[in-house]
Motif scaffolding. Structure first.
Motif, PDB file in Angstrom:
ATOM      1  N   ALA A 124       0.838  -1.206   0.000  1.00 44.39           N
ATOM      2  CA  ALA A 124       0.000   0.000   0.000  1.00 44.39           C
ATOM      3  C   ALA A 124       0.873   1.257   0.000  1.00 44.39           C
ATOM      4  N   ILE A 125       1.954   1.233   0.798  1.00 49.25           N
ATOM      5  CA  ILE A 125       2.849   2.398   0.858  1.00 49.25           C
ATOM      6  C   ILE A 125       3.511   2.618  -0.499  1.00 49.25           C
TER       7      ILE A 125
ATOM      8  N   GLN B 297       2.385   1.654  -3.477  1.00 49.35           N
ATOM      9  CA  GLN B 297       1.386   2.085  -4.472  1.00 49.35           C
ATOM     10  C   GLN B 297       1.062   3.570  -4.339  1.00 49.35           C
ATOM     11  N   ILE B 298       0.804   3.984  -3.101  1.00 49.70           N
ATOM     12  CA  ILE B 298       0.447   5.396  -2.874  1.00 49.70           C
ATOM     13  C   ILE B 298       1.627   6.297  -3.248  1.00 49.70           C
TER      14      ILE B 298
ATOM     15  N   ARG C 163       1.856   9.222  -6.249  1.00 50.91           N
ATOM     16  CA  ARG C 163       2.246  10.619  -6.015  1.00 50.91           C
ATOM     17  C   ARG C 163       3.395  11.029  -6.922  1.00 50.91           C
TER      18      ARG C 163
ATOM     19  N   ARG D 269       2.722  11.627 -10.650  1.00 52.86           N
ATOM     20  CA  ARG D 269       2.021  12.874 -10.971  1.00 52.86           C
ATOM     21  C   ARG D 269       3.007  14.031 -11.140  1.00 52.86           C
TER      22      ARG D 269
ATOM     23  N   PRO E 282       8.619  14.516   3.620  1.00 47.81           N
ATOM     24  CA  PRO E 282       7.244  14.998   3.829  1.00 47.81           C
ATOM     25  C   PRO E 282       6.540  14.290   4.981  1.00 47.81           C
TER      26      PRO E 282
END
Lengths: 351, 302
Positions: free
Chosen positions: A13-14, A16-17, A21, A24, A136
């Motif tokens: 999940a980490i 993929q997210i 990001r 983009r 971040p």
């Protein structure tokens, strides 16, 4: 009762997210495009040459083929020209060679230069991604959001590493495989496939080394500083990290045995050697001479720092005299140090 | 019933600063308030319960598990809303709640459905598609509440939950938390808003300078209040005399007497007022707030 998720779920999940990001970001897309461009160009070149060889084979009588060596003027000259432009091929290497002999040489030179080019793309990709990998999360205090869930520090590190491995895979592994496949397409006989199949595991090894070392360094520095300082630190440290990997790449894939020794004796420390190679590639200055210059320049930089480190290729390091393993050991030592730093920073930031 | 939370001689220091000192407590499933001044050790206790910090000494159990050794199993059953304005940059509100669900082991599609449902309940409409960094702090707090609940935890730990909420959102939050309690979710809430504790909690734990000062059973305590008010009909002088005759010296606030007495004294007052033919408009126990009670505990020696 609520059960904890399976081991792979949180890192996946980490990853993929994180990928969503980064994909983009325009700079990442541009770098991926740049990474694919040489592979596509070489691929098109291979395809065109392969087509010429194939057409020639079909149109000529078997008996004539066995007696005459077909020499279409344009293709062989083109291959010679490309080979020399790419560098690493001396005039005596190509004088009197026939097309069938030149094509594999051209392929090996192309591949060598491709890997060298990709190293640069990966360096810039690391710079584009690294400062935004962990910083971040620290800035927005979101580490507590991760670690209040069934997510361990290892899951977090694996998830972030997955981002680097995937991006490096998209920038290096996939185009490398494409390069290889398009290169075997144009080979005159199937013997070459047998002779070159070793490259597939080597490509994978190079990819793993580059990604692993870069990941550890990116995580370590990214978790140490604010974005600006992270970026600045990358310019110094990541360059070294990638450079170690590049010397490792050189030692695996070099077509000239002497390259291994020379690569290890100066690539380990100084970025100027790579810049020099880059310059040679653009200007066509004699490779051996420029390498000697780089070696000379490097030694006066390195010697005051580490005594004999400028001659790593001549001395036993980490119990091995094999430059390949010397460089690999140096890279992993670098990665281990960075990993320890990352872990310390993570523990400190999640307090 | 097995305790939800239990600690035994729990101690934790950060350098020379003692965050928790010899804290022993036990709490059944339900709703528990954690109160105390700044630096009392509330957040440290929460972090130890979550397995995010390790105690120097003592034992801690959550669901009967050691949070340090079974961190993943414990955290899978807990929803946590941190006190910080923490958020994932670059994600939309709905994406952040979905991501939280995925980290807790939900499938992406299931997590997305739950995220939309929870954000509906939180009152975030179109804002849910905005990036987290562009939302107001109050909206982000609503998203964090949704993140804490997305995997349907057995225990919801809230560290200063109403910190960034406006009064309207605060009311909505207490109603929401009340509904969760009715659905069987236990709540541990650490806050300076004692009103929230009163509304939501059965018990409150008072920590002062890292020490457990009191475990307060709130409904009982509030019922046990000895403060009453009485509004007589007629002359205040006569009523005052009647009160004094049975040994009560009231404070007078306009037309109302304020005084302390036990439950048995109630009949004495009614009898005495009846004997003197003084009417009573209202006689009732004053329900104190936690704000009224807390100073009594704070001033008590340990």
């Amino acid at each position: 009762m609520t059960l904890p998720p399976a081991g792979w779920q949180a890192p996946w999940a980490i990853t993929q997210i994180g990928l969503q990001r980064f994909l983009r970001k325009k700079i990442v897309i541009i770098l991926l495009f740049v990474a694919w461009t040489p592979a596509l160009l070489f691929g098109v070149g291979f395809f065109a040459m392969g087509t010429i060889v194939a057409e020639r084979s079909i149109t000529q009588d078997e008996q004539i083929r066995s007696k005459l060596v077909p020499r279409p003027a344009l293709p062989i000259d083109t291959v010679k020209l490309f080979s020399q432009l790419l560098g690493r091929v001396s005039t005596q290497d190509i004088v009197g060679k026939q097309l069938e002999e030149l094509l594999p040489l051209f392929w090996r030179v192309s591949f060598y230069q491709f890997v060298w080019l990709e190293s640069w793309v990966l360096l810039f990709l690391a710079l584009a991604v690294g400062p935004f990998l962990v910083t971040p999360d620290i800035r927005s205090r979101s580490l507590s959001l991760y670690f209040s869930r069934p997510v361990s520090g290892l899951d977090y590190a694996l998830g972030k590493a997955g981002i680097i491995f995937t991006l490096f895979g998209m920038a290096f592994l996939l185009p490398s495989i494409l390069m290889y496949l398009s290169s075997i397409y144009f080979m005159p006989t199937n013997t070459y496939i047998r002779l070159t199949i070793y490259l597939i595991p080597r490509i994978f090894t190079i990819y793993m080394i580059l990604s692993t070392v870069s990941t550890y360094v990116l995580l370590a520095i990214g978790s140490s500083c604010k974005t600006f300082w992270t970026f600045t630190s990358f310019l110094i440290f990541i360059t070294l990290g990638v450079e170690i990997s590049i010397s490792f790449v050189n030692s695996i894939i070099s077509i000239y045995p002497s390259d291994i020794k020379i690569a290890n004796s100066y690539n380990l420390i100084s970025i100027c050697s790579i810049l020099n190679d880059f310059n040679c590639y653009l200007t066509g200055i004699n490779q051996e001479l420029s390498r000697l210059n780089a070696l000379f320049r490097h030694e006066w930089v390195a010697d005051p720092i580490s005594g004999q480190m400028g001659r790593l290729g001549d001395m036993p390091l980490f119990g091995s005299k094999n430059p390949f393993w010397q460089t690999a050991a140096a890279a992993f030592l670098f990665a281990a140090g960075s990993g320890a730093l990352f872990w310390r920073n993570l523990c400190r930031a999640s307090r | 019933m097995a305790p939800l939370i239990s600690t035994q001689s729990l101690s934790k220091s950060y350098g020379k600063v003692t965050a928790l000192a010899d804290v022993t407590l036990s709490a059944l499933p339900g709703s528990l308030g954690l109160v105390g001044p700044n630096g009392a050790g509330k957040t440290t206790l929460i972090r130890i319960l979550m397995g995010l910090a390790h105690p120097d000494r003592g034992e801690v159990r959550l669901f009967g598990l050691d949070p340090a050794k079974d961190a993943k199993r414990v955290r899978a059953r807990v929803g946590f809303v941190p006190e910080d304005d923490a958020y994932w940059e670059g994600l939309s509100a709905v994406g952040a709640v979905q991501f939280a669900g995925r980290l807790s082991g939900l499938a992406a599609s299931d997590a997305l459905k739950r995220a939309h449902r929870l954000l509906d309940e939180a009152g975030l409409e179109e804002e849910r598609y905005r990036l987290m960094e562009t939302l107001s702090m109050g909206m982000r707090q609503k998203v964090r509440l949704a993140q804490g609940l997305v995997h349907t935890p057995e225990l919801l730990i809230l560290d200063e939950p109403s910190r960034f909420l406006d009064p309207q959102a605060r009311t909505a939050f207490t109603e929401w938390a009340g509904r969760l309690q009715k659905q069987g979710t236990s709540i541990l809430i650490s806050t300076h808003e004692l009103g929230d504790i009163e509304k939501l909690c059965d018990r409150a734990i008072l920590l002062v300078e890292g020490r457990l000062k009191a475990q307060i059973d709130l409904p009982d305590l509030l019922k046990r209040s000895d403060q009453w008010e009485l509004q007589p009909i007629g002359e205040m002088e006569k009523a005052t005399a009647a009160m004094r005759s049975i040994g009560i010296t009231p404070e007078i606030d306009n037309d109302t007497f304020l005084f302390m007495m036990g439950d048995n004294d109630c009949t004495k007052i009614v009898f005495e007022f009846n004997k003197r033919k003084i009417g009573i408009r209202r006689l009732s126990r004053i329900t104190p707030s936690l704000v009224d009670i807390l100073p009594q505990f704070l001033s008590r020696p340990r």
